[in-house]
Design an enzyme around this catalytic site. Structure first.
Site, mmCIF file in Angstrom:
data_model
loop_
_atom_site.group_PDB
_atom_site.id
_atom_site.type_symbol
_atom_site.label_atom_id
_atom_site.label_comp_id
_atom_site.label_asym_id
_atom_site.label_seq_id
_atom_site.Cartn_x
_atom_site.Cartn_y
_atom_site.Cartn_z
ATOM 1 N N ASP A 1 0.837 -1.196 0.000
ATOM 2 C CA ASP A 1 0.000 0.000 0.000
ATOM 3 C C ASP A 1 0.877 1.253 0.000
ATOM 4 O OD1 ASP A 1 -2.809 0.992 0.438
ATOM 5 O OD2 ASP A 1 -1.849 1.944 2.153
ATOM 6 N N GLU B 1 1.499 -0.638 -5.084
ATOM 7 C CA GLU B 1 0.505 0.393 -5.364
ATOM 8 C C GLU B 1 1.286 1.693 -5.345
ATOM 9 O OE1 GLU B 1 -3.242 2.959 -3.788
ATOM 10 O OE2 GLU B 1 -1.566 2.470 -2.526
HETATM 11 C C1 GLC Z 1 -4.327 2.980 -0.674
HETATM 12 C C2 GLC Z 1 -5.541 2.099 -0.503
HETATM 13 C C3 GLC Z 1 -6.687 2.967 -0.067
HETATM 14 C C4 GLC Z 1 -6.327 3.613 1.252
HETATM 15 C C5 GLC Z 1 -5.008 4.357 1.157
HETATM 16 C C6 GLC Z 1 -4.472 4.695 2.507
HETATM 17 O O1 GLC Z 1 -4.475 3.913 -1.672
HETATM 18 O O2 GLC Z 1 -5.805 1.420 -1.690
HETATM 19 O O3 GLC Z 1 -7.880 2.245 0.040
HETATM 20 O O4 GLC Z 1 -7.334 4.497 1.624
HETATM 21 O O5 GLC Z 1 -4.020 3.592 0.535
HETATM 22 O O6 GLC Z 1 -3.986 3.545 3.122
#
Ligand code: GLC
Length: 551
Positions: free
Chosen positions: A214, A277
């Protein structure tokens, strides 16, 4: 009680013997948003046992692996992306034993399992943050500006809206790039590094096959935490390097993790992966995350954000493949996830366009992620009443809701969160005539639309025209045909509005226009998102359609 829903199934891929050891290069990975997948105990919230009971459905769908969103102990200020204990399962979702059984069941079915790890921030209820002295080492605290420190230390804004700083009762401020309940960790502290390595080993020991990382672009901030100089910063994410995102320093962390994953894999005879991500401004900067000594995959959000236009799609496909190829990595395609408007709605062309986009994605070289419910053609739920919404961004200086028919470029601006992420998180419809459609026995934490009866898994199973059967056929062909997945692709000339490209042994055509187009039939249709007609060597490609041809 859940109903067993199965259809003729492709042979599962045995985890360690399929397509060589580099399984991630063309894997199709299914994202399970745990709270909305299946509820085994009737509290209206999906849980790990619910996931485990439905794993045969995923095996039969034909995916290679499952990614589980966070199920760790958490106050749920951001759907579990605010973790209080990284080694415990939140009672909402079950127990560690449930996680263990889920992993074993998945492996028995030939499915790998990836779990989320959240290293940029913890919950404010994490024991480190609860201890004021420790917190000042492990998080980002600064004195405020102004005569009495009453102004935030810099001008950074939270991705969820509002300032990225909150003042404590001691008078100093802490950084949170997301909600105030999600303080950012201080990655200058070696203890933070050590802790995340230990957390990874903990889950690897339980049997996971990898991690979705994340905010993989967030851990390192520019020295001195410089001002940006203007507002609306969330909308710059993914368009430029910001002092808080995509700093070069994050790569050293990913290199350490790659060594850990490789070392663990070698010792245990398996290949465990990391998927980033990461919001990076260009395909080239995104590719830095998948250099041979860094992570294995990185979600291609530029593809996700591309408008449904042949030229734009071709440009983003070419740029992505060139960038990842330059570092020897596959491209990781994605159209939907728990943070964005579902592509049935986002692309602005309803189910026809969504089905076409999916067949396009699954014909491209590389790996692909599916988001639960897209195989049912679920639309975004755009009319949730405010009182049921839970997205923390909804409650903080949000942008207006994207209109259901907004042009892709507007609706798909997913970089800063708009506060309307609940609309893609509505629990899945499995069976039956009315809510909760087999999701569980006790309702659902977000209300499901009254007209989802025809979209349930049970209603679509066995109907060759259904979106579910389209996904099943596409995934089974992808598994059977060596020309799909990893490997070369070559563009073929085509009329304006049409994309056409070769994969070994097949051709893929996509008509992005909303009207039929004549096209010389290149072979025999194998699979079409909308039925294609062929007469005397001439094909009619329906508007918003994609066809795979055997040549
Ligand atoms: C990422 C996750 C999202 C979350 C954010 C903070 O973007 O996919 O759902 O709100 O991180 O952790």
């Amino acid at each position: 009680m859940t109903q067993e829903l199965t259809s003729p199934s492709p042979a599962p891929r045995a985890p360690e013997t399929d397509r060589g050891s580099r399984w991630w290069r063309d894997a199709v990975i299914y994202q399970v948003y745990v709270r909305s997948f299946a509820d085994s105990d009737g509290d209206g919230i999906g849980d790990l046992r619910g996931v485990r009971e439905r794993l045969p459905y995923l095996r039969d769908l034909g995916v290679d692996a499952v990614w589980l969103t966070p199920f760790y102990e958490s106050p749920q200020a951001d759907g579990g992306y605010d973790v209080a204990d990284y080694r415990a399962v939140d009672p909402l979702f079950g127990t560690l034993q449930d996680a263990d059984i889920l992993l074993r069941t998945a492996h028995d079915l030939g499915l790998r399992v990836i779990v989320d790890i959240v290293p940029n921030h913890t919950s404010d209820r994490h024991p480190w943050f609860q201890d004021p002295e420790l917190a000042r080492q492990r998080y980002v605290f600064r004195p405020g500006k102004g005569p009495s420190g009453e102004l935030p230390p810099n001008d950074w804004e939270s991705v969820f809206g509002g300032p990225a700083w909150t003042r404590t009762d001691r008078g100093d401020w802490y950084l949170h790039l997301f909600a105030p309940e999600q303080p950012d960790l201080n990655w200058d502290d070696p203890e933070v590094h050590a802790e995340f390595e230990a957390i990874m080993r903990f889950w690897l020991d339980l049997g996971v096959d990898g991690f979705r990382i994340d905010v993989a672009h967030g851990m390192i901030k520019a020295p001195g935490l410089p001002d940006i100089g203007h507002g609306r910063q969330a909308q710059l994410i993914g368009t430029q390097v910001l002092p808080f995102f995509d700093q070069d320093g994050v790569h050293a962390i990913h290199r350490t993790w790659r060594r850990l994953l490789d070392g663990y894999g070698e010792a245990h005879g398996k290949q465990v992966i990391g998927v980033a991500e990461a919001w990076a401004p260009t395909p080239e900067r995104l590719a830095l995350y998948v250099r041979p000594d860094e992570l294995h995959q990185a979600f291609n959000f530029q593809f996700l954000n591309a408008p449904w236009q042949a030229g734009a799609l071709r440009a983003v496909i070419d740029a992505s493949i060139a960038a990842t190829a330059s570092v020897g990595a596959p491209t990781t395609w994605v159209l939907s996830n728990h943070d964005v408007v579902r592509h049935t709605t986002r692309l602005g062309g309803g189910l026809d366009r969504a089905r076409a986009a999916t067949l396009l994605m699954l014909a491209l070289p590389g790996s692909a992620y599916l988001y639960q419910g897209e195989e049912l053609g679920l639309p975004e739920v755009t009319d949730l009443p405010d009182e049921v919404r839970q997205d923390p961004a909804f409650f903080r200086g949000r942008r207006p809701a994207p209109a259901a028919d907004a042009p892709a470029a507007d609706a798909a601006d997913t970089s800063g969160q708009d506060g309307f992420r609940d609309g893609c998180r509505v629990p899945l419809p499995w069976s039956g005539e009315r809510p909760p459609y087999g999701f569980g026995s006790g309702g659902s934490w977000l209300p499901q639309p009254a007209d989802w009866r025809a979209l349930t898994v049970a209603a679509q199973t066995g109907d060759p025209a259904s979106t579910l059967e389209l996904y099943r056929t596409a995934l089974s062909l992808r598994r059977r045909l060596p020309g799909l997945g990893d490997g070369p692709m070559t563009w073929v000339s085509a009329p304006d509005g049409v994309l056409a490209f070769h994969r070994p042994g097949l051709l893929c055509t996509v008509n992005t226009l909303d009207r039929d187009l004549a096209f010389p039939a290149p072979g025999t249709p194998l699979l079409a998102s909308t039925p294609v007609t062929v007469n005397d060597g001439s094909a009619v490609l329906p508007g918003d359609s994609c066809t795979w041809w055997a040549i």
